[in-house]
Structures are given as C-alpha cells and as structure tokens.
Design a protein around this motif. Structure first.
Motif, PDB file in Angstrom:
ATOM      1  N   HIS A 203      75.017  42.474  87.247  1.00 42.88           N
ATOM      2  CA  HIS A 203      75.170  43.478  85.679  1.00 42.88           C
ATOM      3  C   HIS A 203      76.508  43.565  85.695  1.00 42.88           C
ATOM      4  N   VAL A 204      77.011  43.846  84.567  1.00 47.03           N
ATOM      5  CA  VAL A 204      78.394  44.442  84.301  1.00 47.03           C
ATOM      6  C   VAL A 204      77.744  45.507  83.655  1.00 47.03           C
ATOM      7  N   VAL A 205      78.473  46.783  83.972  1.00 46.10           N
ATOM      8  CA  VAL A 205      77.976  48.063  83.740  1.00 46.10           C
ATOM      9  C   VAL A 205      79.052  48.872  83.005  1.00 46.10           C
ATOM     10  N   ILE A 206      78.755  49.299  81.842  1.00 42.11           N
ATOM     11  CA  ILE A 206      79.648  50.047  81.077  1.00 42.11           C
ATOM     12  C   ILE A 206      79.079  51.672  81.156  1.00 42.11           C
ATOM     13  N   THR A 207      79.501  52.506  81.527  1.00 46.27           N
ATOM     14  CA  THR A 207      79.202  54.055  81.617  1.00 46.27           C
ATOM     15  C   THR A 207      79.735  54.820  80.790  1.00 46.27           C
ATOM     16  N   TYR A 208      79.131  55.727  80.175  1.00 46.73           N
ATOM     17  CA  TYR A 208      79.458  56.943  79.728  1.00 46.73           C
ATOM     18  C   TYR A 208      78.700  58.232  80.188  1.00 46.73           C
ATOM     19  N   VAL A 209      79.549  59.200  80.211  1.00 41.49           N
ATOM     20  CA  VAL A 209      79.144  60.536  80.804  1.00 41.49           C
ATOM     21  C   VAL A 209      79.638  61.604  79.680  1.00 41.49           C
ATOM     22  N   GLY A 210      78.646  62.142  79.351  1.00 41.99           N
ATOM     23  CA  GLY A 210      79.050  63.287  78.353  1.00 41.99           C
ATOM     24  C   GLY A 210      77.932  63.877  77.575  1.00 41.99           C
ATOM     25  N   ARG A 211      78.389  64.794  76.688  1.00 40.84           N
ATOM     26  CA  ARG A 211      77.301  65.218  75.730  1.00 40.84           C
ATOM     27  C   ARG A 211      76.983  64.391  74.661  1.00 40.84           C
ATOM     28  N   MET A 212      75.635  64.271  74.159  1.00 44.21           N
ATOM     29  CA  MET A 212      75.122  63.175  73.359  1.00 44.21           C
ATOM     30  C   MET A 212      75.168  63.909  72.007  1.00 44.21           C
ATOM     31  N   GLU A 220      79.357  55.158  67.353  1.00 41.73           N
ATOM     32  CA  GLU A 220      80.052  53.949  67.299  1.00 41.73           C
ATOM     33  C   GLU A 220      79.914  52.997  68.599  1.00 41.73           C
ATOM     34  N   LEU A 221      79.659  53.889  69.479  1.00 42.12           N
ATOM     35  CA  LEU A 221      79.527  53.117  70.936  1.00 42.12           C
ATOM     36  C   LEU A 221      78.204  52.165  70.855  1.00 42.12           C
ATOM     37  N   LEU A 222      77.168  52.738  70.547  1.00 42.28           N
ATOM     38  CA  LEU A 222      76.010  52.089  70.312  1.00 42.28           C
ATOM     39  C   LEU A 222      76.275  50.894  69.478  1.00 42.28           C
ATOM     40  N   GLU A 223      76.631  51.147  68.306  1.00 44.33           N
ATOM     41  CA  GLU A 223      76.932  49.731  67.351  1.00 44.33           C
ATOM     42  C   GLU A 223      77.799  48.875  67.904  1.00 44.33           C
ATOM     43  N   SER A 281      79.351  51.531  88.435  1.00 49.12           N
ATOM     44  CA  SER A 281      79.885  51.011  87.314  1.00 49.12           C
ATOM     45  C   SER A 281      81.122  50.203  87.332  1.00 49.12           C
ATOM     46  N   ASP A 282      81.295  49.367  86.259  1.00 50.40           N
ATOM     47  CA  ASP A 282      82.328  48.541  86.203  1.00 50.40           C
ATOM     48  C   ASP A 282      83.433  49.073  85.121  1.00 50.40           C
ATOM     49  N   ILE A 283      83.157  49.910  84.104  1.00 52.75           N
ATOM     50  CA  ILE A 283      84.098  50.101  83.144  1.00 52.75           C
ATOM     51  C   ILE A 283      83.443  51.576  82.729  1.00 52.75           C
ATOM     52  N   PHE A 284      84.443  52.435  82.298  1.00 49.16           N
ATOM     53  CA  PHE A 284      84.324  53.886  81.854  1.00 49.16           C
ATOM     54  C   PHE A 284      84.419  53.781  80.498  1.00 49.16           C
ATOM     55  N   VAL A 285      83.839  54.203  79.266  1.00 48.36           N
ATOM     56  CA  VAL A 285      84.181  54.545  78.009  1.00 48.36           C
ATOM     57  C   VAL A 285      83.875  55.841  77.476  1.00 48.36           C
ATOM     58  N   LEU A 286      84.981  56.425  76.779  1.00 48.65           N
ATOM     59  CA  LEU A 286      84.926  57.740  75.993  1.00 48.65           C
ATOM     60  C   LEU A 286      85.330  57.604  74.777  1.00 48.65           C
ATOM     61  N   PRO A 287      84.701  57.404  73.721  1.00 56.22           N
ATOM     62  CA  PRO A 287      85.110  56.891  72.347  1.00 56.22           C
ATOM     63  C   PRO A 287      85.060  58.064  71.511  1.00 56.22           C
ATOM     64  N   MET A 303      87.624  57.365  90.640  1.00 54.57           N
ATOM     65  CA  MET A 303      86.890  56.314  91.472  1.00 54.57           C
ATOM     66  C   MET A 303      87.251  54.868  90.943  1.00 54.57           C
ATOM     67  N   ALA A 304      88.636  54.906  90.753  1.00 56.84           N
ATOM     68  CA  ALA A 304      89.318  53.565  90.384  1.00 56.84           C
ATOM     69  C   ALA A 304      88.463  52.801  89.421  1.00 56.84           C
ATOM     70  N   LYS A 305      88.163  53.141  88.140  1.00 55.27           N
ATOM     71  CA  LYS A 305      87.617  52.538  87.165  1.00 55.27           C
ATOM     72  C   LYS A 305      88.586  52.230  85.929  1.00 55.27           C
ATOM     73  N   PRO A 306      88.510  51.086  85.246  1.00 53.59           N
ATOM     74  CA  PRO A 306      89.205  50.925  84.078  1.00 53.59           C
ATOM     75  C   PRO A 306      88.688  51.801  82.780  1.00 53.59           C
ATOM     76  N   ILE A 307      89.328  52.246  82.071  1.00 49.48           N
ATOM     77  CA  ILE A 307      88.938  53.287  81.033  1.00 49.48           C
ATOM     78  C   ILE A 307      89.259  52.536  79.413  1.00 49.48           C
ATOM     79  N   VAL A 308      88.095  52.710  78.649  1.00 50.03           N
ATOM     80  CA  VAL A 308      88.485  52.483  77.211  1.00 50.03           C
ATOM     81  C   VAL A 308      88.060  53.908  76.675  1.00 50.03           C
ATOM     82  N   ALA A 309      89.192  54.293  75.865  1.00 51.25           N
ATOM     83  CA  ALA A 309      89.054  55.566  75.268  1.00 51.25           C
ATOM     84  C   ALA A 309      89.799  55.676  73.932  1.00 51.25           C
ATOM     85  N   THR A 310      89.515  56.676  73.109  1.00 50.50           N
ATOM     86  CA  THR A 310      90.342  56.966  71.802  1.00 50.50           C
ATOM     87  C   THR A 310      91.780  57.285  71.869  1.00 50.50           C
ATOM     88  N   ASN A 311      92.569  56.901  71.106  1.00 52.18           N
ATOM     89  CA  ASN A 311      93.825  57.574  70.964  1.00 52.18           C
ATOM     90  C   ASN A 311      93.895  58.699  70.265  1.00 52.18           C
TER      91      ASN A 311
END
Length: 409
Positions: A203-212, A220-223, A281-287, A303-311
């Motif tokens: 499995h390739v795992v994208i992880t989000y940690v934060g308030r819902m 946007e992440l769900l879509e 995890s493989d990727i961390f995301v915070l949009p 923890m040495a993860k690549p990040i996708v985040a908003t500018n």
C-alpha cells in the motif's frame, strides 16, 4: 519558587503543543500551572506531573461565556499570584490577557502560533481580525512571540508593539534526537501498526494529521483522494485526528461520515503515537487554508517524509517546492491531486524528498532551540537567571540577564 500560568483553550493543545515547554520550565525550577478546558486529557496530563486548572474556555465569540471565563481566570490569577502569564490560541489568548491585566500580573506573554487573519480572507474580515490582534498586542501584551517568520516580520513592520525589541521570533520545532528519530521506530513496530490499521506492505499511504475542520482543507483532500483512489487501488488515505465538540466548525462530522463510506480511507482518530504513524506512511499532506508554522509538517519532515502542502504562511517556510515536497494553491482540488499523484507514482522521488525533509528539519526545526529562547525570556522576567548567576559568582550583583540576553529588554 517563581510561578507561571499557561493559558490555552483545550487540554489537547497542552498535550500536542505546550507540553515540552511546560516540562522544561518545571525542570528549571518554576511552578507551572495550566488553565484550559477539560476535554478528556486531564488525567493523562496530570499523570505526567502537570498542574492543571479546569477553566471552561469556548473557542468562539460568546459574550456571556467569554465574560465567565475572564472572571474565572481573574480569580485564579489573584489567588495564585503568578509572576508570568503566558497565553496561547486565539480566543483563550484574548480572554487570558484581559484577565491578567485586571489581576495586575506583572508580565504577560502571548505566543501567536499563527495569526487568525490570513491572505485567504475577504478584505473586511482580514482587517477586522488584524485590527483586534494588533490592538491586543500593543495594549495587553508585554512580549509577543511569533512562530512564523512572516508573522514576525509583519508584526515588526506594522508596529504590533511600541517596543519593537519585545517582538521575538521563536520558530517551532520537535524532538529530533529521540522521539522523532526515524531509526528509533523498529520494523516490528511498523508492522504492528500496519496490521492494526489494515495496511499491507504494497500500500502507498498518504497521511493527514490534524483537526477535522474545513479550514484544514479536508474537503479538498477528500475530493482529490477520490480521484486518485480510482486510479490506484493500492492507495490509502490515513486520517489522524477527530472532531472536537469545542470546535466552532462542526462540518467535520459530515466529513468523517463521508470518509467512512470509502474503502480506501482509514480513520485512525486521535492518536499520540505520531512518530510511529509517520513511519508507516509514504506521503504527508496538509492542504490548510490558514496556518502559523505547522508542527505536523515538522513532525513529518523529522521522520523523513515528502510533503504536499498549501502555499500559505508557515507551510512555505517549511516546504521547499521541488526540494522536499510540493506547494499548491489553497482551496483548489486539481493542483492538490496533481502534486499527490507525482509522489504516488514515483518512489524514488518520495525517498529523495524525504531525505531532504529530514535535513531541513535538522537545520531549522530543532525543539531545543525554540525552548531555549523561551526559557531565557522567562529567566529574564522572573529574575531567576540573576539569582542563579549571583549564587555562582558569590552574589556579585552583576546583571547577567542583561549581559547574556540583551535581546530581552
């Protein structure tokens, strides 16, 4: 013994944001109390040695409730006679500062973990919150501490204090040597967590940690993930966090229900084993639409993860586009989908970005530096450093606080 009161909205903020600072101050001989709402973590924190004061603090403007909070904080401050009050989180920081001024507390510190106003707001809304933040900073705050460099530069430029030298940039960081050290998470532990979450090795795992909440960009992440999941059956989205009843925004409840219906989404709930979850995890995301200097990204970088985040403010201080991750425009699904897809399909890119993340964290986001800056300020304000130095030097009376910490007037 000098006494310090920390004030924030809820106990989970104490656990996730303030615990390292409180622990350091206690280790340095201060008596530290923390006032916040009890949402179920008091027993855990008390077991760790913290002294907590249960004060109901709503996380929204509610005049009757807010006045009650000010009254409760005022009575606590008058009774305990704190030397310093240190406030955090938007509403709690306002109410705490009002109570501290009424109670005659000598030193009031506000740490802005991220100003509530941000570039994504309408001009009128931005101006309203900007004006409130600036007024309280100038008139109800002795020292203003900023985690984000952008917030710091704006505060200095726009005169958020009549004494510019009392506006301090402290940054943010995590424990890079012990807790957030990739080598300290064993293969056996990773396999155990994967098994508990229903994850498999391919499995390739994208992880989000934060308030819902919607301002974290969860819809946007769900879509974006729905589109990715249709292309990649072995892809998984791991969501860490839950919806607190104290949140102003309760749309997260609908989000959680939507996620439960998707077979490739895993709802982990509130967790404290973040390093281990990052290791799986493989990727961390915070949009997010708004941030200060997000700790969750620093944890993923450590923890040495690549990040996708908003500018946006904060995120772009941590993520170097094309170096340790990708920055995308907030509130937009297509760029988020495209950035995530680049990492999903390229394991070598994930590895390279992850190693760069760890290197950047080591250079810029060490918790020890952040804590040392704050401890030095507390020592200056309470005279503790002077007392220690006088004991070391046989009571010479020289002002060591001024000499060693001249940035703290």
């Amino acid at each position: 013994m000098k006494k310090i009161l920390q004030v924030c909205a809820i106990d989970r903020s104490v656990e996730s944001l303030l615990y390292p600072l409180i622990e350091k101050l206690m280790d340095e001989g201060y008596e530290v109390h923390t006032a916040c709402s009890d949402t179920g973590r008091f027993d855990v924190l008390t077991a760790k040695g913290l002294t907590l004061r249960s004060i109901p603090i709503k996380r929204k403007i509610d005049p009757i409730s807010n006045l009650g909070t000010i009254g409760a904080l005022y009575r606590l401050m008058k009774r305990e006679k704190y030397d310093v009050v240190h406030v955090h989180t938007p509403i709690a920081a306002v109410l705490g500062r009002v109570a501290a001024r009424l109670a005659g507390v000598s030193h009031v510190i506000y740490t802005a973990h991220g100003y509530f106003f941000h570039e994504g707001m309408s001009k009128s809304t931005y101006q309203m919150y900007y004006t409130l933040e600036k007024w309280f900073a100038r008139h109800m705050t002795d020292y203003l501490l900023l985690q984000s460099r952008e917030d710091y530069e704006l505060s200095v430029q726009d005169g958020f204090s009549s004494k510019t030298e009392r506006i301090l940039h402290i940054g943010n960081g995590v424990d890079l040597t012990e807790r957030f050290q990739p080598r300290h998470v064993t293969r056996e532990k990773v396999q155990s967590i994967k098994s508990s979450l229903g994850l498999q090795d391919d499995h390739v795992v994208i992880t989000y940690v934060g308030r819902m909440v919607s301002e974290k960009g969860i819809f946007e992440l769900l879509e974006a993930f729905r589109k990715l999941a249709g292309e990649f059956p072995r892809l998984r989205l791991l969501l860490v966090g839950d919806v607190s009843s104290s949140e102003r925004d309760q749309r997260g409840q609908n989000f959680v229900e939507l996620c439960r219906q998707h077979p490739q989404i895993i709802l982990a709930g509130f967790r404290t084993d973040i390093p281990e979850l990052m290791a799986t995890s493989d990727i961390f995301v915070l949009p997010s639409h708004r941030e200060g200097l997000p700790r969750s990204i620093i944890e993923a970088m450590a923890m040495a993860k690549p990040i996708v985040a908003t500018n946006i403010r904060g995120c772009r201080e941590e993520v170097r586009d094309g170096v340790n991750g990708f920055l995308v425009e907030p509130k937009q699904v297509s760029p988020l989908y495209a950035a995530l897809k680049k990492l999903v399909v390229d394991s070598r890119l994930r590895e390279a970005f992850g190693q760069n993340s760890r290197s950047i964290a080591l250079e810029h986001f060490d918790e020890r530096t952040v804590l040392a800056k704050q401890a030095a300020l507390f020592a200056q304000l309470t005279g503790q450093l002077r007392e220690e130095r006088e004991q070391e030097k046989g009571g010479s009376g020289e002002d060591w606080t001024r000499r060693e910490h001249s940035s703290f007037p």
